[in-house]
Each structure stands twice: as C-alpha cells, then as structure tokens.
Design an enzyme around this catalytic site. Structure first.
Site, PDB file in Angstrom:
ATOM      1  N   TYR A 136       0.819  -1.217   0.000  1.00 43.70           N
ATOM      2  CA  TYR A 136       0.000   0.000   0.000  1.00 43.70           C
ATOM      3  C   TYR A 136       0.851   1.266   0.000  1.00 43.70           C
ATOM      4  CZ  TYR A 136      -4.762  -1.730   0.840  1.00 43.70           C
ATOM      5  OH  TYR A 136      -6.002  -2.287   0.711  1.00 43.70           O
ATOM      6  N   ASP A 246     -12.796  -8.535   3.858  1.00 43.59           N
ATOM      7  CA  ASP A 246     -13.992  -8.518   3.008  1.00 43.59           C
ATOM      8  C   ASP A 246     -14.569  -9.929   2.893  1.00 43.59           C
ATOM      9  OD1 ASP A 246     -13.709  -5.774   2.462  1.00 43.59           O
ATOM     10  OD2 ASP A 246     -14.228  -6.028   0.349  1.00 43.59           O
TER      11      ASP A 246
END
Ligand code: IPM
Ligand code: MG
Length: 352
Positions: A136, A246
């Site tokens: 990231y 998720d």
C-alpha cells in the site's frame, strides 16, 4: 472527549448520521463532536481529499468516527488527489498501524450467511491487519519496460519494526482471550512474508501461552469459508488483511455489519487514540437513497467508546441493541430485508 466526525462520500454521510444519533441517544456526558470534510467531498470543496484543516481536526481529537471515501467522479484524477488518499493519509499521518476487524456470525443469524449454517456458526474471529505498510505504501509507478510495453509496478516491503509493533497487538488479544493466533502470509513466495514470519516467531516467544500457527494466505482464504471455527485471532499484513476481511464479512452475511478500529501508540487522557470506520466503502450506486445499512458504523462507534473512551458498558449496550435488532428481523437490503438506513438506526436506538 473530542470526536472528529468525518462522513466522507457516497453512503458515508447517511451511515455516520445514524451512528452519531446513537451516541446522542446515549447522552454520554463530555462528548464533543465536530465535523470535517474528507474524500471526494473534500476534493470538490477544497481541492484536496485530506485538507489541512481536516488533518488538524483529526490530530486534535481523541477519536475519529469515519464514514467512507470513494467517488467515481474522481477516478481520472492523479492518484494523490483521489478520495482513497484521505483514509490512507489519515492512517499514515496518525500512526494508526493496527487495524482490528472483528467478524462474527451473530447467534441465531447463521441463515444470513452464504455458508452452510453449521459452518457459519463457527465464525467468530478477530482480524488484526497491519495498516501503514506493505505494498500500500511502497514506491509505485508506471514505466516503459525493455520491450517498450507500458508496465505498472508497486513495491512490497515490511521492515522488522513494522512487524515488531503490530504482532504484540494480536498476541495480546490472543493471550487475553485464550484464543489461538494464526499469522497469515505468503512466505512460500514473498521475501516480505518470510521477514514477517521470522519476526512474528521472534515476538511470539514473549507470549508462551499463545498457540501460534502460520498459514499461507491462499489456504487461509479457503479455510475461512470451509472451517472458520479454526480461527481465533488472525494477524496479517495490509493487503492480505484487506482481502480477508472482506471475505470474512461476506461470510457473516454482509459487509454492512463489520466495524473496525485503527489504533496506534498514542494514549489520550481517556484511552487509546483511534479511528473507527465500517470496513465497507462508499457504495456510490446506492448513495443518497436511504438504503445503506448503518450497523457497521454504529458498531464502529461502539468500538470507539470501548477503546478510546474506556466506556465498556456503553459499547456493550450498543452491540446488544444491534444484535437484538438483527434477531428481531430488522434487516437492510444487504441482508435480504426491506429496512432502510433511518429505520435501522431508529430500531437500534429503540433497543438501547
Ligand atoms: C478498507 C478499504 C480501503 C483499503 C480503501 C478504501 C483504500 O478497502 O479499509 O478496507 O484498501 O484499506
Ligand atoms: Mg477493504
């Protein structure tokens, strides 16, 4: 007790308003809320997704209640101006390296899971996701390769210190709950993961009572949907944690149910400074329609009361009210029900 409320984009303002209403309903003495712009909304108003005044408000607060960011009208902007940079910037600037994402199937609500009910019943895990490193935040870019082709690249790395400060968060959670700890990586392929695994083993030596094992992320994805009962606390890096959380949320029944807490080292007069947000995004397709499920944000406010303000009883009260609302069939469209955002918020408040 200063709370910076940052509603953001899409359904962010709708779900945040219900969480704020829940806090107001509890009438806790000493809470002072202020609101700031983030994401695409901030870009349109101030030309930047994380304006200086918002960052200052966040720094001066004791906790941040965050909605969601993401705005399709910003897709063509340079990356540093895109809405997502607001949440990434807050995490990085505020040193919020440990992200707690609890995922559990509420008792009696196994039928909401796409998993077989007997499998879903075993899902109760705490994902501890490292939040300020990994691919990231590495260097990234696009270039022309030797074959003259356009090529995108992102550097993945973890420093020893990143793992040394994140691992204790998961190890302590495992130690205090008596649950096993699974560290998830891809050490069979990635050097970043080999370092991760080595350092986790080193830090875990200080927690002899914690049952630690290591799992490759592809296997972990398979185990989450086939044997969720194997997991207690899961420790993993930023990218794998994004994906697995998720996945776990879908197994609970809806991403509209999962809250999160992002914590660092800073202590305030009241508890640990942190940012609290639902793990879902801005859902632009249903924004403004009053359809979004605010439960994840309401549960995030409960986590805020627990971690940043030491108000365990109030946090548990909110969680109890959400659980009872679900058990009473107060379900949003995400769970196959017909209740809208306001109706769900009101139903939770009625049960407080
Ligand atoms: C999350 C989100 C963010 C992430 C996005 C919005 C940048 O997916 O909090 O899981 O990837 O971390
Ligand atoms: Mg995500």
């Amino acid at each position: 007790m200063k709370i910076a409320v940052l509603p953001g984009d899409g359904i962010g303002p709708e779900v945040t308003a219900e969480a704020v209403a829940v806090l107001e309903c509890l009438a806790l003495p000493g809470l002072a809320l202020s609101e700031g712009d983030v994401g695409g909304a901030a870009y349109h108003r101030h030309g930047h997704p994380l304006p200086d005044e918002t960052l200052t408000m966040a720094r001066e607060a004791d906790a941040i209640l965050f909605g969601a960011v993401g705005d399709p009208t910003c897709d063509a902007l340079e990356r540093h101006l895109r809405p997502e940079q607001a949440i990434l910037g807050l995490r990085k600037h505020l040193g919020l390296f440990a992200n707690l994402r609890p995922a559990r199937v509420f008792a009696g609500l196994e039928h909401l899971s796409p998993l077989r009910p007997d499998i879903a019943a075993g899902l109760d895990m705490l994902i501890v996701r490292e939040l300020t490193g990994d691919v990231y935040f590495g260097a990234k870019g696009q270039r022309t390769n030797d074959a003259g082709e356009r090529e995108g690249w992102d550097a993945m790395s973890y420093a020893t210190s990143d793992v040394r400060r994140s691992a204790p968060v998961a190890l302590s959670a495992a130690a205090s709950s008596g649950l096993p700890l699974t560290s998830v990586d891809k050490a069979n392929v990635l050097e970043t993961s080999q370092l991760w695994r080595d350092v986790v083993i080193e830090v875990a030596a200080g927690y002899p009572d914690v049952a630690l094992d290591h799992m490759y992320v592809d296997n972990a994805a398979m185990q989450v949907v086939s044997h969720p009962e194997r997991f207690g606390v899961v420790l993993t890096g930023n990218l794998f944690g994004d994906i697995l959380s998720d996945l776990a949320s879908a197994c609970v029944g809806s991403i509209g149910l999962l809250p999160s807490a992002s914590l660092g080292e800073r202590q305030t007069a009241f508890g640990t400074f942190g940012l609290y947000e639902p793990i879902h995004g801005s859902a632009p397709d249903i924004a403004g329609e009053g359809k979004a499920n605010p439960m994840a944000t309401i549960l995030s406010a409960a986590m805020m009361l627990r971690h940043s303000f030491g108000m365990e009883a109030a946090a548990a009260r909110i969680e109890g009210a959400v659980g009872r609302a679900l058990a009473d069939g107060i379900l949003g469209g995400d769970l196959g029900g017909t209740h809208g955002t306001a109706a769900i918020g009101a139903a939770v408040r009625a049960r407080l």
